[in-house]
Enzyme design. Structure first.
Site, PDB file in Angstrom:
ATOM      1  N   LYS A  58      -4.516 -18.230   3.900  1.00 25.33           N
ATOM      2  CA  LYS A  58      -4.936 -16.980   4.244  1.00 25.33           C
ATOM      3  C   LYS A  58      -5.739 -16.318   3.463  1.00 25.33           C
ATOM      4  O   LYS A  58      -5.725 -16.371   2.209  1.00 25.33           O
ATOM      5  CB  LYS A  58      -3.721 -15.753   4.547  1.00 25.33           C
ATOM      6  CG  LYS A  58      -3.786 -14.528   4.898  1.00 25.33           C
ATOM      7  CD  LYS A  58      -2.433 -13.690   5.404  1.00 25.33           C
ATOM      8  CE  LYS A  58      -2.946 -12.413   5.518  1.00 25.33           C
ATOM      9  NZ  LYS A  58      -2.058 -11.173   5.352  1.00 25.33           N
ATOM     10  N   GLY A  75      -7.282  -9.747   8.307  1.00 22.40           N
ATOM     11  CA  GLY A  75      -7.653  -8.746   9.248  1.00 22.40           C
ATOM     12  C   GLY A  75      -8.303  -7.843   8.544  1.00 22.40           C
ATOM     13  O   GLY A  75      -9.791  -7.481   8.852  1.00 22.40           O
ATOM     14  N   GLY A  76      -8.092  -6.953   7.499  1.00 27.63           N
ATOM     15  CA  GLY A  76      -8.596  -6.183   6.787  1.00 27.63           C
ATOM     16  C   GLY A  76      -8.485  -4.655   7.267  1.00 27.63           C
ATOM     17  O   GLY A  76      -7.596  -4.664   8.288  1.00 27.63           O
ATOM     18  N   ARG A 132      -3.319  -4.373  10.310  1.00 34.21           N
ATOM     19  CA  ARG A 132      -3.546  -3.208  10.805  1.00 34.21           C
ATOM     20  C   ARG A 132      -4.546  -3.059  12.004  1.00 34.21           C
ATOM     21  O   ARG A 132      -4.374  -2.157  12.599  1.00 34.21           O
ATOM     22  CB  ARG A 132      -4.538  -2.382   9.658  1.00 34.21           C
ATOM     23  CG  ARG A 132      -3.547  -2.058   8.386  1.00 34.21           C
ATOM     24  CD  ARG A 132      -4.446  -1.655   7.072  1.00 34.21           C
ATOM     25  NE  ARG A 132      -4.792  -3.179   6.566  1.00 34.21           N
ATOM     26  CZ  ARG A 132      -5.432  -3.052   5.374  1.00 34.21           C
ATOM     27  NH1 ARG A 132      -5.997  -1.870   4.610  1.00 34.21           N
ATOM     28  NH2 ARG A 132      -6.159  -4.327   4.837  1.00 34.21           N
ATOM     29  N   ASP A 144      -0.551   3.693   5.527  1.00 33.62           N
ATOM     30  CA  ASP A 144      -1.128   2.785   6.526  1.00 33.62           C
ATOM     31  C   ASP A 144      -0.203   3.111   7.942  1.00 33.62           C
ATOM     32  O   ASP A 144      -0.821   2.698   9.102  1.00 33.62           O
ATOM     33  CB  ASP A 144      -0.855   1.254   6.299  1.00 33.62           C
ATOM     34  CG  ASP A 144      -1.887   0.822   5.394  1.00 33.62           C
ATOM     35  OD1 ASP A 144      -2.976   1.659   5.186  1.00 33.62           O
ATOM     36  OD2 ASP A 144      -1.714  -0.299   4.644  1.00 33.62           O
ATOM     37  N   TYR A 161      -6.525 -14.850  -2.507  1.00 33.93           N
ATOM     38  CA  TYR A 161      -7.313 -13.685  -2.659  1.00 33.93           C
ATOM     39  C   TYR A 161      -8.071 -13.833  -4.072  1.00 33.93           C
ATOM     40  O   TYR A 161      -7.496 -13.342  -5.085  1.00 33.93           O
ATOM     41  CB  TYR A 161      -6.441 -12.519  -2.842  1.00 33.93           C
ATOM     42  CG  TYR A 161      -5.892 -12.182  -1.315  1.00 33.93           C
ATOM     43  CD1 TYR A 161      -6.138 -12.925  -0.086  1.00 33.93           C
ATOM     44  CD2 TYR A 161      -5.094 -11.023  -1.096  1.00 33.93           C
ATOM     45  CE1 TYR A 161      -5.499 -12.655   1.017  1.00 33.93           C
ATOM     46  CE2 TYR A 161      -4.467 -10.740   0.140  1.00 33.93           C
ATOM     47  CZ  TYR A 161      -4.737 -11.275   1.124  1.00 33.93           C
ATOM     48  OH  TYR A 161      -4.267 -11.274   2.401  1.00 33.93           O
ATOM     49  N   HIS A 171       0.858  -1.148   0.229  1.00 36.46           N
ATOM     50  CA  HIS A 171      -0.047   0.037   0.053  1.00 36.46           C
ATOM     51  C   HIS A 171       0.936   1.318   0.128  1.00 36.46           C
ATOM     52  O   HIS A 171       0.150   2.362  -0.086  1.00 36.46           O
ATOM     53  CB  HIS A 171      -0.911   0.223   1.180  1.00 36.46           C
ATOM     54  CG  HIS A 171      -1.934  -0.991   1.414  1.00 36.46           C
ATOM     55  ND1 HIS A 171      -2.388  -1.542   2.585  1.00 36.46           N
ATOM     56  CD2 HIS A 171      -2.281  -1.927   0.410  1.00 36.46           C
ATOM     57  CE1 HIS A 171      -3.182  -2.677   2.025  1.00 36.46           C
ATOM     58  NE2 HIS A 171      -3.242  -2.923   1.089  1.00 36.46           N
TER      59      HIS A 171
HETATM   60  P1  FBP Z   1      -4.518  -6.769   7.282  1.00 37.02           P
HETATM   61  O1  FBP Z   1      -4.751  -7.650   8.453  1.00 37.02           O
HETATM   62  O2  FBP Z   1      -3.803  -5.415   7.653  1.00 37.02           O
HETATM   63  O3  FBP Z   1      -5.578  -6.635   6.240  1.00 37.02           O
HETATM   64  O4  FBP Z   1      -3.377  -7.492   6.472  1.00 37.02           O
HETATM   65  C1  FBP Z   1      -3.626  -8.586   5.571  1.00 37.02           C
HETATM   66  C2  FBP Z   1      -2.903  -8.358   4.274  1.00 37.02           C
HETATM   67  O5  FBP Z   1      -2.899  -9.522   3.557  1.00 37.02           O
HETATM   68  C3  FBP Z   1      -1.523  -7.970   4.212  1.00 37.02           C
HETATM   69  O6  FBP Z   1      -0.655  -9.060   4.486  1.00 37.02           O
HETATM   70  C4  FBP Z   1      -1.424  -7.135   3.018  1.00 37.02           C
HETATM   71  O7  FBP Z   1      -0.499  -6.049   2.843  1.00 37.02           O
HETATM   72  C5  FBP Z   1      -2.800  -6.607   2.836  1.00 37.02           C
HETATM   73  O8  FBP Z   1      -3.639  -7.214   3.614  1.00 37.02           O
HETATM   74  C6  FBP Z   1      -3.348  -6.492   1.296  1.00 37.02           C
HETATM   75  O9  FBP Z   1      -4.405  -6.053   1.213  1.00 37.02           O
HETATM   76  P2  FBP Z   1      -5.052  -5.708  -0.048  1.00 37.02           P
HETATM   77  O10 FBP Z   1      -4.618  -6.772  -1.069  1.00 37.02           O
HETATM   78  O11 FBP Z   1      -6.472  -5.657   0.067  1.00 37.02           O
HETATM   79  O12 FBP Z   1      -4.555  -4.329  -0.442  1.00 37.02           O
END
Ligand code: FBP
Length: 254
Positions: free
Chosen positions: A178, A204-205, A232, A32, A147, A28
């Site tokens: 995950k 987590g999100g 986060r 953050d 994802y 990101h």
């Molecule tokens: P969070 O718990 O902060 O959401 O972290 C999980 C995570 O998978 C991180 O490893 C990664 O940097 C981020 O979320 C990616 O989020 P996105 O693909 O939604 O930008």
């Protein structure tokens, strides 16, 4: 049947675990972070507080802030990543670290994101497969960031789409996956079933309220997940150590 490398390396303890994720500066950018969380030393303090079963870094952070002989917390090195500059409709996250580099940094597991459903998923599946073969030959655990993403994915928290992604993780040889939560215990139980013997850590999100996070923690466990892979919601919290303790109290309760 292969050994349970996730449990062997302590990434779960009696089937439960909390991984502290900190690859957000890569994914990101530093948006953050604040003055405190931009420093990886602060994240190492949280990770080694006793509430976590693993910490997730990209190689550069691992190299400069993780000391394999001193730090007892198991290290997961993320092997691919992408920046947020290109919001491609069909995302691809290239491999940027090898299994050998992760091993040399003291990793117990490697992580790799597959954007399931993306038109570039074939490339990611291929890279993942090669990583999986090499990592397992070298006795490293493999965690798939599964994802669903891209124009073909209508809803990335849909039960069947998540179950498909979870199943793909199992079939590709991941020891753990995950994945996002589908939103309710019933539908997520199906996702966990689809993952079979691959352990399920929930993403987590974005930051949510403490009360909601704690309720969600009960729900993901009830659905059969082993815990969180969370970033986060811990290190952006007012008191990361307090929220970590509260999560741990729920997750590791006998
Ligand atoms: P969070 O718990 O902060 O959401 O972290 C999980 C995570 O998978 C991180 O490893 C990664 O940097 C981020 O979320 C990616 O989020 P996105 O693909 O939604 O930008």
């Amino acid at each position: 049947m292969t050994d349970d490398l996730i449990e062997t390396y302590g990434l779960t303890q009696k089937g439960r675990g909390i991984l502290l994720a900190y690859d957000h500066g890569f994914e990101h950018g530093p948006v953050d972070f604040d003055e405190e969380t931009i420093d990886p030393n602060f994240i190492m303090e949280i990770a080694t507080s006793g509430y976590f079963t693993g910490v997730v870094f990209q190689k550069g952070i691992a190299e400069k802030y993780y000391q394999p002989h001193l730090n007892k917390i198991p290290l997961v090195v993320k092997l691919n990543g992408k920046t947020s500059f290109h919001q491609d409709e069909e995302p691809y996250s290239p491999q940027i670290c090898s299994v050998d580099e992760a091993l040399a940094l003291g990793a117990k597991a490697v992580g790799y994101t597959i954007y399931v459903g993306s038109e570039k998923e074939a490339l990611m599946m291929k890279e993942f497969s090669q990583i999986e073969e090499e990592a397992h030959n070298k006795q490293l655990a493999v965690i798939g960031w599964m994802y669903p993403r891209g124009a073909h994915v209508k809803d990335d928290t849909d039960r069947d789409i998540l179950a498909y992604a979870a199943r793909l993780g199992l079939e590709l040889g991941a020891d753990a996956i995950k994945i996002k939560y589908s939103g309710d215990i019933d539908s997520f139980s199906w996702v966990v079933k689809a993952a079979g013997r691959a352990k399920v850590f929930v993403v987590g999100g974005n930051m949510t309220s403490e009360a909601k996070l704690l309720n969600l923690t009960h729900d993901i466990l009830a659905a059969g997940a082993c815990g969180w892979a969370i970033g986060r919601n811990v290190w952006q919290a007012k008191n990361p150590f307090s929220i970590a303790k509260q999560l741990a109290d729920i997750i590791y309760q006998p």
